[in-house]
Design a protein around this motif. Structure first.
Motif, PDB file in Angstrom:
ATOM      1  N   SER A  52       0.829  -1.205   0.000  1.00 41.24           N
ATOM      2  CA  SER A  52       0.000   0.000   0.000  1.00 41.24           C
ATOM      3  C   SER A  52       0.863   1.255   0.000  1.00 41.24           C
ATOM      4  O   SER A  52       1.998   1.245   0.471  1.00 41.24           O
ATOM      5  CB  SER A  52      -0.948   0.014   1.197  1.00 41.24           C
ATOM      6  OG  SER A  52      -0.240   0.252   2.383  1.00 41.24           O
ATOM      7  N   HIS A  56      -3.630   3.362   0.676  1.00 41.27           N
ATOM      8  CA  HIS A  56      -4.393   2.676  -0.371  1.00 41.27           C
ATOM      9  C   HIS A  56      -3.615   1.470  -0.885  1.00 41.27           C
ATOM     10  O   HIS A  56      -2.427   1.577  -1.200  1.00 41.27           O
ATOM     11  CB  HIS A  56      -4.704   3.621  -1.533  1.00 41.27           C
ATOM     12  CG  HIS A  56      -5.511   4.809  -1.127  1.00 41.27           C
ATOM     13  ND1 HIS A  56      -6.859   4.720  -0.848  1.00 41.27           N
ATOM     14  CD2 HIS A  56      -5.175   6.101  -0.916  1.00 41.27           C
ATOM     15  CE1 HIS A  56      -7.314   5.904  -0.501  1.00 41.27           C
ATOM     16  NE2 HIS A  56      -6.303   6.768  -0.524  1.00 41.27           N
ATOM     17  N   VAL A  57      -4.282   0.338  -0.982  1.00 40.68           N
ATOM     18  CA  VAL A  57      -3.663  -0.869  -1.513  1.00 40.68           C
ATOM     19  C   VAL A  57      -3.413  -0.652  -3.003  1.00 40.68           C
ATOM     20  O   VAL A  57      -4.291  -0.160  -3.714  1.00 40.68           O
ATOM     21  CB  VAL A  57      -4.550  -2.114  -1.277  1.00 40.68           C
ATOM     22  CG1 VAL A  57      -3.908  -3.354  -1.872  1.00 40.68           C
ATOM     23  CG2 VAL A  57      -4.803  -2.319   0.221  1.00 40.68           C
ATOM     24  N   SER A  59      -2.243  -1.797  -7.006  1.00 42.14           N
ATOM     25  CA  SER A  59      -2.590  -2.902  -7.897  1.00 42.14           C
ATOM     26  C   SER A  59      -1.365  -3.718  -8.326  1.00 42.14           C
ATOM     27  O   SER A  59      -1.518  -4.818  -8.843  1.00 42.14           O
ATOM     28  CB  SER A  59      -3.356  -2.394  -9.119  1.00 42.14           C
ATOM     29  OG  SER A  59      -2.589  -1.441  -9.803  1.00 42.14           O
ATOM     30  N   ILE A  76      -2.120  -7.255  -7.886  1.00 42.17           N
ATOM     31  CA  ILE A  76      -3.161  -7.443  -6.878  1.00 42.17           C
ATOM     32  C   ILE A  76      -4.482  -7.122  -7.570  1.00 42.17           C
ATOM     33  O   ILE A  76      -4.742  -5.980  -7.936  1.00 42.17           O
ATOM     34  CB  ILE A  76      -2.931  -6.538  -5.648  1.00 42.17           C
ATOM     35  CG1 ILE A  76      -1.584  -6.865  -5.002  1.00 42.17           C
ATOM     36  CG2 ILE A  76      -4.080  -6.684  -4.657  1.00 42.17           C
ATOM     37  CD1 ILE A  76      -1.187  -5.948  -3.859  1.00 42.17           C
ATOM     38  N   GLU A  78      -8.546  -6.695  -8.364  1.00 42.90           N
ATOM     39  CA  GLU A  78      -9.563  -5.854  -7.711  1.00 42.90           C
ATOM     40  C   GLU A  78     -10.189  -6.547  -6.503  1.00 42.90           C
ATOM     41  O   GLU A  78     -10.357  -5.943  -5.439  1.00 42.90           O
ATOM     42  CB  GLU A  78     -10.642  -5.501  -8.744  1.00 42.90           C
ATOM     43  CG  GLU A  78     -11.538  -4.361  -8.332  1.00 42.90           C
ATOM     44  CD  GLU A  78     -10.849  -3.000  -8.354  1.00 42.90           C
ATOM     45  OE1 GLU A  78     -11.309  -2.113  -7.610  1.00 42.90           O
ATOM     46  OE2 GLU A  78      -9.869  -2.823  -9.089  1.00 42.90           O
ATOM     47  N   LEU A  81      -7.654  -6.653  -3.771  1.00 42.69           N
ATOM     48  CA  LEU A  81      -7.445  -5.295  -3.283  1.00 42.69           C
ATOM     49  C   LEU A  81      -8.511  -4.928  -2.250  1.00 42.69           C
ATOM     50  O   LEU A  81      -8.200  -4.420  -1.175  1.00 42.69           O
ATOM     51  CB  LEU A  81      -7.488  -4.343  -4.481  1.00 42.69           C
ATOM     52  CG  LEU A  81      -6.999  -2.932  -4.277  1.00 42.69           C
ATOM     53  CD1 LEU A  81      -6.292  -2.454  -5.539  1.00 42.69           C
ATOM     54  CD2 LEU A  81      -8.125  -2.001  -3.941  1.00 42.69           C
ATOM     55  N   HIS A  82      -9.775  -5.223  -2.564  1.00 44.00           N
ATOM     56  CA  HIS A  82     -10.872  -4.900  -1.645  1.00 44.00           C
ATOM     57  C   HIS A  82     -10.798  -5.725  -0.364  1.00 44.00           C
ATOM     58  O   HIS A  82     -11.022  -5.196   0.727  1.00 44.00           O
ATOM     59  CB  HIS A  82     -12.232  -5.108  -2.323  1.00 44.00           C
ATOM     60  CG  HIS A  82     -12.510  -4.097  -3.389  1.00 44.00           C
ATOM     61  ND1 HIS A  82     -12.550  -2.738  -3.167  1.00 44.00           N
ATOM     62  CD2 HIS A  82     -12.748  -4.261  -4.721  1.00 44.00           C
ATOM     63  CE1 HIS A  82     -12.796  -2.103  -4.291  1.00 44.00           C
ATOM     64  NE2 HIS A  82     -12.922  -3.002  -5.255  1.00 44.00           N
TER      65      HIS A  82
END
Length: 170
Positions: A52, A56-57, A59, A76, A78, A81-82
């Motif tokens: 991150s 924020h993580v 991609s 990573i 979606e 990521l969530h």
């Protein structure tokens, strides 16, 4: 998780079980294990700052492998990521924290043995024989799916960060 059809079903089944049980940590760990293709020793050593930036993580992430001392880059997705962002938020993790902290005070992060127990529990939860699967199965899953679709062994070698093609073939 070796055959493409059974691999997809297994991944879907485990992911669904973890989502239904609201197990935020295990869902994040499972998804990240599949996406990152990291060895257990590297997955358990990940820190929040490794995946991150600015809270924020990301991609794409790069991580220095313990075994080879070489960096490996991974996507990573979606969904991952969530799930990882939800885990970081639920636990209130800071950038310098381990992504999967140990519940024991003696260890800063989850042990590879505990991660292996989790993998066995996930597999058993969907009715598969857990002795046939392990942490290395998690590492190979995405690579084997990609190989079955592309038949590109060199791409898989790069994904797994193998220095020798013979290792990838095995």
């Amino acid at each position: 998780m070796y055959g493409e059809k059974s691999t997809s079903v297994s991944i879907w089944g485990i992911r669904t079980r973890l989502q239904m049980s609201s197990n935020v940590r295990d869902l994040a760990m499972f998804n990240l294990a599949i996406d990152s293709k990291l060895r257990a020793c590297d997955l358990t050593r990940l820190q929040v700052q490794d995946i991150s930036v600015g809270g924020h993580v990301v991609s794409w992430a790069t991580f220095m492998q313990q075994k080879t001392r070489r960096p490996v880059q991974f996507e990573i997705t979606e969904q991952t990521l969530h799930s990882v962002a939800a885990w970081i938020s639920a636990r209130g993790l800071k950038p310098v924290d381990y992504l999967f902290p140990s519940r024991l005070r003696a260890s800063p992060h989850l042990s590879t043995r505990q991660y292996a127990r989790n993998v066995h529990r996930w597999v058993a939860s969907i009715g598969l024989h857990d002795a046939a699967y392990g942490t290395h199965t998690m590492r190979r899953t995405k690579a084997s799916l990609i190989y079955r679709r592309t038949k590109n062994l060199r791409a898989v070698q790069l994904l797994l960060a193998h220095t020798k093609l013979e290792s990838t073939v095995r």
